[in-house]
Enzyme design. Sequence first.
Site, mmCIF file in Angstrom:
data_model
loop_
_atom_site.group_PDB
_atom_site.id
_atom_site.type_symbol
_atom_site.label_atom_id
_atom_site.label_comp_id
_atom_site.label_asym_id
_atom_site.label_seq_id
_atom_site.Cartn_x
_atom_site.Cartn_y
_atom_site.Cartn_z
ATOM 1 N N GLU A 104 33.125 -37.436 -75.008
ATOM 2 C CA GLU A 104 34.496 -37.862 -74.730
ATOM 3 C C GLU A 104 35.354 -37.992 -75.986
ATOM 4 O OE1 GLU A 104 34.392 -41.421 -72.344
ATOM 5 O OE2 GLU A 104 33.371 -40.430 -70.692
ATOM 6 N N GLU A 111 28.278 -37.620 -66.773
ATOM 7 C CA GLU A 111 28.514 -39.024 -66.418
ATOM 8 C C GLU A 111 29.284 -39.073 -65.113
ATOM 9 O OE1 GLU A 111 30.447 -41.691 -69.165
ATOM 10 O OE2 GLU A 111 29.283 -40.912 -70.856
HETATM 11 O O1 IFM Z 1 30.550 -46.695 -70.714
HETATM 12 C C1 IFM Z 1 31.376 -45.586 -70.796
HETATM 13 C C2 IFM Z 1 30.744 -44.491 -71.619
HETATM 14 O O2 IFM Z 1 30.415 -44.938 -72.900
HETATM 15 C C3 IFM Z 1 31.686 -43.324 -71.754
HETATM 16 N N1 IFM Z 1 32.175 -42.908 -70.470
HETATM 17 C C4 IFM Z 1 32.674 -43.892 -69.563
HETATM 18 C C5 IFM Z 1 31.671 -45.023 -69.430
HETATM 19 C C6 IFM Z 1 32.223 -46.091 -68.479
HETATM 20 O O3 IFM Z 1 33.402 -46.605 -68.998
#
Ligand code: IFM
Length: 457
Positions: free
Chosen positions: A175, A357
């Site tokens: 990210e 994710e």
């Molecule tokens: O916890 C975070 C992660 O570190 C990066 N993506 C989103 C998740 C939830 O906010």
Amino acid sequence: MASTRRATTPDKISAPHGFVWGVSTSSYQIEGAAREDGRGPSIWDTYCAQTGRIANGDTGDIACDHYHRYAEDIGLMRELGVNAYRFSVAWPRVLPQGRGAVNESGLAFYDRLIDALIAAGIEPWLCLYHWDLPQALDDLGGWTNRDCAGWFADYTALIARRFGDRVKRFATFNEPSVFSLLGYGIGGQAPGVTDRSLLLRTIHHVNLAHGAAIDVLRAGVPEASLGIIHNHQPCLPASDAPQDAAAARKFDAYWNGAFPDPQLLAHYPPLLADFIAPYEQGGDLARICRPIDWFGLNHYSPLYVQAFDGNPLGAGFGPVPPEVPRTSIGWPVQPDAFRDTLLAIHERYRLPIYVLENGTANVDEVGENGKVIDQPRVDFLKAYTTAMFDAMRAGADVRGYFVWSLLDNFEWGSGYSQRFGITYVDYPTQRRIPKASFHWYAQLIKATALSAYSGGG
Ligand code: IFM
């Protein structure tokens, strides 16, 4: 394209043979042991120590104590039946000053983790950067300094040399838009800078670091499969006002375009190109746009955006319409946006997609029977995996899905107040309790075809 042989699950959704089921975590959010065995400080240690930055003054000092409990956590993964685990290496654990002297104890921890994963039949997916920049490098300007791309390439070379014999899946960044935009523009994340010029430099230097790391990994581990992980969220105007529509377009360029477009299409989004130009040197776009093997996608929700003068973007997070359901952290639940995002990414970048994710925060409690029944998370995961399979049927080339997260963990500015895990962590005792969603996910994996991972190399 992925093969089309499918198996039916209890929920009548299906996965192609060879589909990768996994879970994701990150170093600062779970490891703890922040001052142990020679780890250097990161910008998140510094940021957490500043008053008012993190809910309840929480820090990642202990987190889930995964540094000591990794074997138990791999046991959970086995019970779950995943065949892949995505984790990140803490740069300051292996290079306490970010460059120069190597910390052998730090490397040895990841040796133990990787070896134990492989012994358990779980493929390690190694992410090089999940936001814990060594503080010593931030003291030299961190990502705002063009040299940081070279420091990152040197760190990558160390990781490739040490782990490339066993790890064959690498992501450069997790990210980049979140840590760059929140860390240097909008506020809310380390290092806590809000400055337009520093933000633009950071964007460009992170892109250069990505390209440089890909070259290093290709040379060092030629057989490895390489990618980067982008969060992509449709940016919707928070109202009918024309200024909010304009803000949503601008925000989309920063949030969704500033990294994948130069990396995969060799240009910055038109709305940003002129702003980045002063920081570019001849040949930079060719340095950034290096061939990769897959697109890692993180997705939770769309974003509602409004015009806002108080940050360098001129746009900020707006209210979610009242009719849209929201999670405990306030994020909209809109699985259709996930399906649309998968199709849009497929169309635009034409790479295999791994969802690295997806998941939700929820208010979870241990019941009197000792169980954690997180029905909202089960419902969320069902709806989102169904949307993913819809996207696949419509042509999106999705090869895998990883839940965020294996464990409740340190949720950045929210500290431990938001739980994203499918395993409950009782922080005072560090006891792990698989939640209802854990059992649901285990069943889903069991019911779909899993290809056996036969170990590294
Ligand atoms: O916890 C975070 C992660 O570190 C990066 N993506 C989103 C998740 C939830 O906010």
